[in-house]
Design an enzyme around this catalytic site. Structure first.
Site, PDB file in Angstrom:
ATOM      1  N   ILE A  85       0.843  -1.193   0.000  1.00  0.00           N
ATOM      2  CA  ILE A  85       0.000   0.000   0.000  1.00  0.00           C
ATOM      3  C   ILE A  85       0.880   1.246   0.000  1.00  0.00           C
ATOM      4  O   ILE A  85       1.711   1.434   0.886  1.00  0.00           O
ATOM      5  CB  ILE A  85      -0.928   0.027   1.235  1.00  0.00           C
ATOM      6  N   LYS A  86       0.694   2.088  -1.008  1.00  0.00           N
ATOM      7  CA  LYS A  86       1.466   3.323  -1.109  1.00  0.00           C
ATOM      8  C   LYS A  86       0.751   4.448  -0.356  1.00  0.00           C
ATOM      9  O   LYS A  86      -0.443   4.674  -0.549  1.00  0.00           O
ATOM     10  CB  LYS A  86       1.628   3.719  -2.579  1.00  0.00           C
ATOM     11  N   VAL A  87       1.517   5.146   0.475  1.00  0.00           N
ATOM     12  CA  VAL A  87       0.965   6.237   1.278  1.00  0.00           C
ATOM     13  C   VAL A  87       1.925   7.429   1.212  1.00  0.00           C
ATOM     14  O   VAL A  87       3.115   7.277   1.527  1.00  0.00           O
ATOM     15  CB  VAL A  87       0.785   5.816   2.751  1.00  0.00           C
TER      16      VAL A  87
END
Length: 229
Positions: A85-87
């Protein structure tokens, strides 16, 4: 060192995975909207192309930490296998990375421009820390030094994170971050294809074939082996 494709185009991904030693695919909202497809359907198609053993990076869109976590869980419910998951590395983003990491969710802290952003992301538990090389240079920053210092911080303080550099507009930029110890790069297809591009290589191959064919009358080693001289 990991080699990731930065694209959501199925044709590009299919070709590059077939020919090159690719470890995964990164996407972001800007990349995905270019494909003009249903969000989840496109991601499912990418997963089908790359298989279950390569990593697929998907970015959240929310800006509030709680909403980021909610979006991350929604993505994880719908897209299986090796998922990251890219944040973005904002205040809320770091809070979300902490929460996701504590739940065992693998994350990438993205949109990083400084070593201290990288430090906070790594300390928060990000699996990957992603400095934006070309964008740093566009702001008159020293992108190679930023990547180098983030790598040093992670390694000196034994954080369980990797530096996956992104935002490239030239092969030289990729070359530079490889030399200073980046743990991986995510590269757009047009740049990745240039890795093997050199007129001397192509000229050499042509000469090899021409000289072989002159001697044996065949282009194949297998066929040439049947000919007695």
């Amino acid at each position: 060192m990991q080699l990731i494709i930065d694209s959501a185009n199925l044709n590009d991904i299919r070709e590059l995975v077939e020919y090159y030693p690719i470890d995964g695919v990164t996407t972001n909202p800007s990349i995905i909207v270019k494909e003009k497809k249903n969000f989840l359907l496109l991601l499912e198609e990418i997963r089908e192309v790359i298989g279950c053993n390569r990593e697929l990076f998907i970015q959240t869109l929310a800006v509030n930490a709680e909403e980021i976590v909610k979006e991350a869980n929604y993505i994880r419910e719908n897209i299986l296998d090796k998922l990251v998951i890219k944040v973005p590395a904002t205040k809320e983003g770091i809070k979300a990375i902490k929460a996701l990491s504590e739940s065992g969710v693998r994350t990438m802290a993205t949109a990083i421009y400084t070593p201290l952003q990288g430090y906070l992301a790594a300390k928060a538990g990000a699996t990957y820390v992603t400095p934006y090389v070309n964008r740093i240079e566009n702001l008159d920053g020293n992108a190679v030094n930023v990547v180098k210092e983030i790598v040093e911080i992670i390694e000196k303080h034994h954080f369980n994170s990797k530096v996956l550099a992104a935002s490239f507009k030239s092969v030289q930029q990729v070359h530079d971050v490889c030399l200073i110890g980046a743990h991986g790069v995510t590269v757009p297809p047009d740049i990745l294809r240039l890795f093997l591009s050199h007129r001397a290589t192509e000229a050499n191959v042509k000469v090899f074939i021409e000289e072989w064919q002159t001697a044996y009358g065949e282009k194949s080693i297998i066929d040439a082996n049947k000919i007695k001289i």
